[in-house]
Design an enzyme around this catalytic site. Structure first.
Site, PDB file in Angstrom:
ATOM      1  N   ASP A  30      13.893 -12.308   5.533  1.00 38.15           N
ATOM      2  CA  ASP A  30      12.812 -11.639   6.266  1.00 38.15           C
ATOM      3  C   ASP A  30      11.473 -12.308   5.992  1.00 38.15           C
ATOM      4  O   ASP A  30      10.472 -11.643   5.738  1.00 38.15           O
ATOM      5  CB  ASP A  30      12.758 -10.156   5.885  1.00 38.15           C
ATOM      6  CG  ASP A  30      11.898  -9.347   6.862  1.00 38.15           C
ATOM      7  OD1 ASP A  30      11.770  -9.767   8.029  1.00 38.15           O
ATOM      8  OD2 ASP A  30      11.349  -8.315   6.449  1.00 38.15           O
ATOM      9  N   LYS A  77       5.527  -0.891  -7.407  1.00 36.87           N
ATOM     10  CA  LYS A  77       6.014  -0.374  -6.123  1.00 36.87           C
ATOM     11  C   LYS A  77       6.947   0.787  -6.418  1.00 36.87           C
ATOM     12  O   LYS A  77       7.901   0.662  -7.183  1.00 36.87           O
ATOM     13  CB  LYS A  77       6.752  -1.458  -5.335  1.00 36.87           C
ATOM     14  CG  LYS A  77       7.295  -0.946  -3.989  1.00 36.87           C
ATOM     15  CD  LYS A  77       8.061  -2.019  -3.232  1.00 36.87           C
ATOM     16  CE  LYS A  77       7.109  -2.994  -2.578  1.00 36.87           C
ATOM     17  NZ  LYS A  77       7.821  -3.911  -1.634  1.00 36.87           N
ATOM     18  N   GLY A  79       4.094   0.960   2.595  1.00 36.19           N
ATOM     19  CA  GLY A  79       4.900   0.391   3.670  1.00 36.19           C
ATOM     20  C   GLY A  79       6.236   1.080   3.727  1.00 36.19           C
ATOM     21  O   GLY A  79       6.490   2.052   3.012  1.00 36.19           O
ATOM     22  N   GLY A  80       7.096   0.535   4.568  1.00 35.38           N
ATOM     23  CA  GLY A  80       8.405   1.152   4.765  1.00 35.38           C
ATOM     24  C   GLY A  80       9.256   1.159   3.523  1.00 35.38           C
ATOM     25  O   GLY A  80      10.160   1.986   3.388  1.00 35.38           O
ATOM     26  N   MET A  81       8.981   0.233   2.593  1.00 37.75           N
ATOM     27  CA  MET A  81       9.805   0.159   1.396  1.00 37.75           C
ATOM     28  C   MET A  81       9.165   0.843   0.200  1.00 37.75           C
ATOM     29  O   MET A  81       9.738   0.849  -0.883  1.00 37.75           O
ATOM     30  CB  MET A  81      10.083  -1.308   1.060  1.00 37.75           C
ATOM     31  CG  MET A  81      11.161  -1.935   1.915  1.00 37.75           C
ATOM     32  SD  MET A  81      12.753  -1.129   1.708  1.00 37.75           S
ATOM     33  CE  MET A  81      13.098  -1.530   0.004  1.00 37.75           C
ATOM     34  N   GLY A  82       7.997   1.427   0.334  1.00 38.88           N
ATOM     35  CA  GLY A  82       7.436   2.127  -0.803  1.00 38.88           C
ATOM     36  C   GLY A  82       5.923   2.094  -0.834  1.00 38.88           C
ATOM     37  O   GLY A  82       5.269   1.520   0.034  1.00 38.88           O
ATOM     38  N   VAL A 104       2.513   1.148  -3.172  1.00 40.55           N
ATOM     39  CA  VAL A 104       2.157   0.156  -4.187  1.00 40.55           C
ATOM     40  C   VAL A 104       0.868   0.584  -4.877  1.00 40.55           C
ATOM     41  O   VAL A 104      -0.097   0.989  -4.224  1.00 40.55           O
ATOM     42  CB  VAL A 104       1.976  -1.244  -3.562  1.00 40.55           C
ATOM     43  CG1 VAL A 104       1.731  -2.288  -4.650  1.00 40.55           C
ATOM     44  CG2 VAL A 104       3.199  -1.626  -2.738  1.00 40.55           C
TER      45      VAL A 104
END
Length: 826
Positions: free
Chosen positions: A134, A41, A21-24, A26
């Site tokens: 969020d 992650k 995803g946008g944050m990393g 997994v």
């Protein structure tokens, strides 16, 4: 960084990719040191040099690392390898809530079950000062066993450091913009109006997102959705979701009201805490956990007056069995089977109970009639008790050496609380030896060498051990002190409002370092330590008649330890695992003699109605309904004294009616508490400025209705009385600390308040104060009468004797006696 199966990241062995995803990215991985599977992650290599993304990644790990709750994903480790930071969490098996919603709405039961878990997880985060910012179905995970887990605290805003950390304040950076230009932080469709507007957000913003998610679980449709981002934002700001009855016929009106309360545009009008929200959903639904249910209790109200507390360990309630010994198998988490054995059979109010050192003798204090306690001894192998022969004495604790700590010269206060003189007394009877005056509760240290005590000193409640050394204090009140089995901790309840037993569970070590383990309860009574000393057992719930026994560990892990059909209050735990508990039934009658009538009628609404004020013509009654059925924050209600239907004005504890009858003054028992004006007709509620006040004991209108007199406490200060304008401006003190429960003279120029010596008068023009002759600390102020005298009664007397006292001479005149024909259990 793309990691191949079999490669290593720090000490972890990569097994397979799980997603990105946008944050990393997994990965599933193995921790060979502990032999467990984990999730890792990793921030992608292309983003490693982006300071903003790196900051957000570190923020996620640090924020989530502060949390330890079954409904929040556990963070195990954080590290960096080859310039790529990573975070290690528990490995979850199941699906995201978004995937669960792919087939449409959930059943009402399943949606409620998930919502309760989500609310408890949010409460745990908010209590640590962490706001998610969020929440959305993609950030909620449902495990295969039905457990809901909150994911991704990467957008969390840490508002203050965890209590007990080395820093007094932790300022983690927060984003003010999302990944797309012009889009504010959060996810479209689940953002609160204040987030859409770019204004400061707090825990109530998460509650709004909770409401949007709950709506979607129940309806299968998004609460706010438009053809474009701008349309969705406008829907959030201006529109309400459609009625759920259109999409889900199984949703009750009460549940829809809770949902609407979450989705209020103004954060001041939403639930003020996730803990309160969880309790309200539980109370309405009958669920408390994925596999546990509240019993359905029929509300049978015997024809009696006042509060009948049929209560604790060895007492038969007004309905049935009341004393129990429960055996618990070891320390396993799964609730074992239990056997309950009644040991007392008389209808009575029981206030406390303890095992004696031999494990076969139980000592308890009770009152068959009224509230003057006596101490009784009973053996577990032979039902039926034997009084120790000392009347008017309240049991506090039994030492390991077989010595009782008791209160003499007792004065009843509320619940099972008395104040008096601390004494020591042989277990086999005999006169107590008095030790210290002005004590309310005490508990022996494990070796029997000393006592921890709770007492009020100038309006501040203090927990002391040894006597004189303050370990904890509050402007509300403390109760139920219990030493841990190793003597290193003292557990206790902390209540924000004087003698309102809502609050939380805390422990403090002998150096005064306090930890709050669990909080936000409608009411709590009864506390003990588990056999292994790893958990505090306590009774709490959303109504006295369905109290459960909870167990909370020192790291805050909470579980249900026992429940029954009726209120269950734990009192003590023996070394072999047996419990003393009580089966409780409570109710309160509210009697009114209306104008022109010659007899009283009971105008109680549910089971805990409490009268607060009458209109000048005697035709309208303002009262509080404290039943858990109306919600954790009570209800402010009006009712005609002719018995007409109840009008519910809003949440809170009712305080006063304005002289013209147009406004009701109330305290909403959130944390911190809030003073609110409710219109009795058309209009909107009005919140008064709180200033530095944390809690309120009472509030009254001035005769001109333009000001109020509110008695409460600021942080670190004892209770005193304040005045403030209803049109704006904060509270201004008008009495010294240690004065409370004030009322105003008919001309509004003078305050009468209760102090540690009795009733005292305080001129508002700044003149010197004076005592009302002949009044004492055990007298309760009712009102300043219209003729210039004051009305008082003693709470320790049943029936209560209401007297009119001349403020200058102290001369007394009997008004009437108030009480039931049968005082049993009252």
């Amino acid at each position: 960084m793309s990691l191949a199966p079999g490669s290593r990241l720090g000490p972890y062995e990569i097994v397979s990719p799980l997603g990105a995803g946008g944050m990393g990215e997994v990965y599933r991985a193995k921790d060979p040191r502990l032999g467990r599977d984990v999730a890792i992650k990793v921030l992608p290599a292309s983003f490693s040099n982006d300071p903003d993304r790196l900051r957000r990644f570190e923020q996620e790990a640090r924020a989530a690392g502060l949390l330890n709750h079954p409904n929040i994903t556990s963070v195990y480790d954080i590290g960096s390898a080859d310039g790529a930071p990573y975070v290690v969490t528990e490995l979850l098996e199941g699906e995201t809530l978004r995937e669960a919603l792919a087939g449409g709405s959930l059943s009402a039961r399943k949606a409620i079950e998930y919502a309760i878990q989500l609310a408890h997880g949010l409460a745990a985060a908010h209590e640590k000062g962490i706001v998610h910012w969020d929440l959305k179905p993609e950030n909620l995970f449902v495990t295969r066993d039905g457990r809901v887990k909150i994911l991704d605290f990467g957008l969390a805003k840490l508002t203050h450091a965890e209590e007990g950390s080395s820093a007094s304040r932790t300022n983690l950076p927060t984003d003010v913009a999302g990944t797309e230009p012009g889009i504010v932080l959060g996810t479209m469709g689940y953002m609160a109006p204040e987030q859409v507007r770019g204004k400061p957000a707090d825990a109530r913003s998460d509650i709004f997102a909770f409401g949007a998610i709950f709506f979607e679980m129940l309806s299968g449709k998004r609460a706010f959705h438009g053809d474009s981002a701008a349309d969705t934002m406008m829907a959030i700001l201006r529109e309400d979701p459609p009625d759920l009855s259109v999409t889900n016929q199984n949703v009750s009106p009460g549940l829809e009201r809770i949902l609407r309360h979450c989705l209020e545009k103004n954060p001041e009008q939403r639930f003020q805490s996730a803990r309160d929200l969880a309790f309200d959903v539980e109370a309405l639904s009958g669920l408390s956990a994925p596999t546990a249910r509240f019993a359905s209790i029929p509300r049978v109200r015997p024809n009696r007056v006042l509060l009948a507390a049929a209560a604790i360990v060895l007492a038969a309630a007004a309905a049935a069995v009341s004393y129990f010994l429960g055996r618990r198998a070891g320390t396993q988490v799964v609730q074992p089977s239990r056997t309950y054995v009644p040991l007392s059979f008389a209808q009575q109010a029981i206030f406390n109970a303890r095992f004696a050192p031999d494990g076969k003798t139980i000592v308890y204090s009770a009152a068959r009639r009224g509230n003057a306690p006596e101490i009784i001894s009973v053996r577990t192998d032979f039902p039926g008790g034997k009084p120790l022969g000392v009347a008017g004495v309240q049991l506090l604790s039994v030492s390991s050496r077989g010595e009782l700590a008791v209160l003499t010269r007792v004065r009843y206060i509320a619940h099972a609380l008395f104040a008096g003189t601390l004494g020591r007394m042989p277990l086999d009877g005999g006169a107590p030896r008095e030790v210290l005056a002005g004590v309310r509760e005490a508990d022996w240290a494990p070796d029997g060498s000393g006592l921890a005590i709770i007492r009020d000193v100038n309006g501040q409640d203090r927990l002391e051990y040894p006597v004189g050394k303050v370990l904890a204090e509050t402007g509300g009140y403390l109760s139920h002190p219990r030493f841990s089995r190793d003597g290193k901790w003292i557990a206790f309840f902390e209540h924000p409002t004087k003698f309102d037993d809502r609050g939380g569970v805390a422990v403090v070590d002998l150096a005064g370092r306090k930890k709050v383990l669990s909080e936000g309860y409608w009411g709590e009574e009864g506390l003990a330590w588990s056999v292994d000393g790893r958990e505090v057992l306590f009774s709490a719930g959303n109504a006295y008649n369905n109290f459960k026994v909870y167990a909370v560990s020192l790291d805050g892990r909470l579980r249900i330890a026992a429940e029954s059909a009726g209120g269950l209050t734990i009192l003590d735990v023996a070394p072999d695992g047996r419990w003393i508990a009580s089966r409780d039934d409570y109710f309160r009658d509210m009697l009114v003699q209306a104008p022109g009538e010659t007899s009283e009628k009971d105008l109680a609404w549910l089971d805990l109605s409490a009268a607060r004020a009458l209109s000048p013509d005697g035709k309208t009654l303002l009262f509080s309904e404290e039943s858990g059925s109306v919600g954790v924050n009570y209800a402010v209600c009006l009712r005609g004294t002719d018995g007409s239907p109840v009008v519910r004005l809003g949440e809170g504890s009712a305080q006063d009616l304005s002289p013209d009858g147009k406004w009701a003054l109330a305290v909403v028992p959130t944390s911190p508490q809030q003073l609110v004006l409710y219109p009795t007709g058309a209009g909107e509620p009005h919140r008064l400025e709180r200033g530095g006040l944390l809690g309120y004991d009472s509030a009254r209108f001035f005769p001109d209705a333009k000001r109020v007199l509110a008695c409460g406490n600021e942080a670190g200060r004892a209770v005193r009385c304040y005045q403030q304008s209803v049109d704006g401006g904060g509270p201004r003190p008008v009495t010294p600390e240690g004065s409370t429960l004030g009322d105003l003279s008919p001309d509004g120029r003078m305050v009468v308040a209760m102090t540690g010596e009795g009733l005292r008068l305080y001129p508002l023009d700044g003149g010197s104060s004076s005592a009302i002759p002949g009044t004492s600390v055990d007298e309760q102020l009712m009102r300043w009468d219209r003729d210039g005298s004051v009305l008082v009664f003693r709470s320790s007397e049943i029936p209560a004797t209401v007297e009119r006292v001349d403020i200058k001479t102290g001369k007394r005149e009997l008004v009437r006696k108030v009480g039931p024909l049968d005082p049993t259990g009252v």
